[in-house]
Design a protein around this motif. Structure first.
Motif, short mmCIF file in Angstrom:
data_model
loop_
_atom_site.label_atom_id
_atom_site.label_comp_id
_atom_site.label_asym_id
_atom_site.label_seq_id
_atom_site.Cartn_x
_atom_site.Cartn_y
_atom_site.Cartn_z
N TYR A 1 -10.05 4.76 1.67
CA TYR A 1 -8.86 5.62 1.73
C TYR A 1 -9.24 6.97 1.15
O TYR A 1 -9.28 7.16 -0.06
CB TYR A 1 -7.71 5.00 0.93
N THR A 2 -9.53 7.90 2.03
CA THR A 2 -10.09 9.19 1.60
C THR A 2 -9.05 10.25 1.32
O THR A 2 -9.35 11.24 0.66
CB THR A 2 -11.04 9.72 2.68
N SER A 3 -7.83 10.08 1.81
CA SER A 3 -6.81 11.12 1.69
C SER A 3 -6.27 11.20 0.27
O SER A 3 -5.85 10.19 -0.31
CB SER A 3 -5.66 10.86 2.66
N LEU A 4 -6.28 12.41 -0.30
CA LEU A 4 -5.77 12.65 -1.65
C LEU A 4 -4.49 13.48 -1.59
O LEU A 4 -4.37 14.40 -0.80
CB LEU A 4 -6.80 13.41 -2.49
N ASN A 5 -3.56 13.15 -2.46
CA ASN A 5 -2.37 13.98 -2.64
C ASN A 5 -2.77 15.36 -3.13
O ASN A 5 -3.71 15.50 -3.92
CB ASN A 5 -1.43 13.29 -3.63
N LEU A 6 -2.06 16.39 -2.69
CA LEU A 6 -2.41 17.76 -3.06
C LEU A 6 -2.39 17.97 -4.57
O LEU A 6 -3.33 18.53 -5.14
CB LEU A 6 -1.44 18.74 -2.38
N ALA A 7 -1.34 17.52 -5.23
CA ALA A 7 -1.26 17.72 -6.68
C ALA A 7 -2.37 16.97 -7.40
O ALA A 7 -2.91 17.45 -8.41
CB ALA A 7 0.11 17.27 -7.19
N THR A 8 -2.74 15.80 -6.88
CA THR A 8 -3.84 15.04 -7.48
C THR A 8 -5.15 15.81 -7.34
O THR A 8 -5.94 15.90 -8.28
CB THR A 8 -3.97 13.67 -6.80
N SER A 9 -5.37 16.39 -6.16
CA SER A 9 -6.59 17.18 -5.93
C SER A 9 -6.67 18.36 -6.88
O SER A 9 -7.72 18.63 -7.47
CB SER A 9 -6.63 17.67 -4.48
N VAL A 10 -5.56 19.06 -7.02
CA VAL A 10 -5.54 20.20 -7.93
C VAL A 10 -5.80 19.74 -9.37
O VAL A 10 -6.54 20.37 -10.12
CB VAL A 10 -4.20 20.96 -7.84
N GLY A 11 -5.20 18.60 -9.74
CA GLY A 11 -5.38 18.09 -11.09
C GLY A 11 -6.83 17.76 -11.40
O GLY A 11 -7.35 18.10 -12.47
N ILE A 12 -7.52 17.12 -10.46
CA ILE A 12 -8.93 16.79 -10.65
C ILE A 12 -9.75 18.06 -10.83
O ILE A 12 -10.60 18.15 -11.72
CB ILE A 12 -9.45 15.95 -9.46
N CYS A 13 -9.49 19.04 -9.99
CA CYS A 13 -10.27 20.29 -10.06
C CYS A 13 -9.96 21.07 -11.33
O CYS A 13 -10.87 21.67 -11.93
CB CYS A 13 -9.99 21.15 -8.82
N CYS A 14 -8.70 21.08 -11.76
CA CYS A 14 -8.36 21.77 -13.01
C CYS A 14 -9.06 21.10 -14.19
O CYS A 14 -9.54 21.78 -15.11
CB CYS A 14 -6.85 21.76 -13.21
#
Length: 243
Positions: free
Chosen positions: A141-154
């Motif tokens: 399952y490769t799709s990430l939620n947008l807020a989750t993606s931003v959180g990981i990068c932050c």
């Protein structure tokens, strides 16, 4: 400028809950500058504000712009996030490897760009960045939620502050992205005029030029030199026609 110089850029975000959650996670990790490109929701809605909790000021100070180039105005570095492979020959890096590049001291802002919740960034939008990151996920399952993606990068931005090895260049002279964009527009206009480009293929051909120049980390004086060449060619063409 460190974290203070990093802009989190969201292209056409559609979910106010996501936008509010992103503001909250930005504050968690010390980022303050949120830029929304043509948002498809109200970032000051009740839903967004409720999700932001104690980061409402990030939503209130968010900058709304109509286009991605406008969001990158004044930046010298931009990293785009993508979840798909490309055929450009450009590496998709992991956040931990690439993101420290945004917070090295250049004295100029940088940008981390995220795409739409449903389809991410288009190829036309990706070409405005110099580097690309993809968050590694389970193949199941490769799709990430947008807020989750931003959180990981932050998180990675906040934790990995040591500079990484990059090509040896004078970083303080990197050309602002809007200055580079003006060169691309002049180049495309001239190449159309002399018949090297055709209107129906100009976009795809110019993508190749952008990829080439992005790999070079062009400096301000180099862009000035390239624009000078274009103007001289333009003058020579006009002078030949008038003689």
């Amino acid at each position: 400028m460190g974290l203070a110089g990093v802009r989190i850029v969201l292209v056409e975000p559609a979910g106010p809950l996501n936008v509010g959650a992103i503001a909250r996670v930005m504050k968690n990790f010390g980022l303050k500058h949120l830029v929304l490109v043509n948002p498809q929701c109200d970032p000051l809605s009740e839903e967004a504000m409720r999700m932001a909790v104690h980061a409402k000021e990030i939503l209130e100070s968010a900058v709304l712009v109509p286009t991605l180039p406008a969001a990158l105005h004044g930046c010298v570095r931009a990293i785009a996030t993508t979840g798909r492979d490309n055929d450009w020959g450009l590496a998709l890096e992991q956040p931990r490897t690439a993101l420290p590049w945004l917070i090295e001291e250049t004295g100029q802002p940088s940008a981390l760009v995220f795409g739409r919740e449903d389809r991410g960034l288009s190829n036309e939008e990706l070409i405005y960045a110099q580097r690309f990151v993809r968050i590694p996920t389970s193949p199941e399952y490769t799709s990430l939620n947008l807020a989750t993606s931003v959180g990981i990068c932050c998180y990675e931005l906040a934790q990995n502050t040591a500079p990484i090895e990059t090509p040896t260049i004078n970083e303080t002279e990197l050309a602002p992205l809007d200055f580079v964009e003006a060169y691309y527009q002049e180049l495309e206009s001239l190449l159309l005029k002399i018949g090297y480009l055709y209107p129906h293929t100009a976009i795809s051909r110019m993508e190749k030029f952008r990829q080439l120049y992005n790999r070079a980390y062009l400096q301000t004086h180099e862009i000035g030199m390239l624009r000078g060449i274009l103007r001289q060619v333009e003058w020579a063409i006009n002078n030949q026609r008038n003689s």
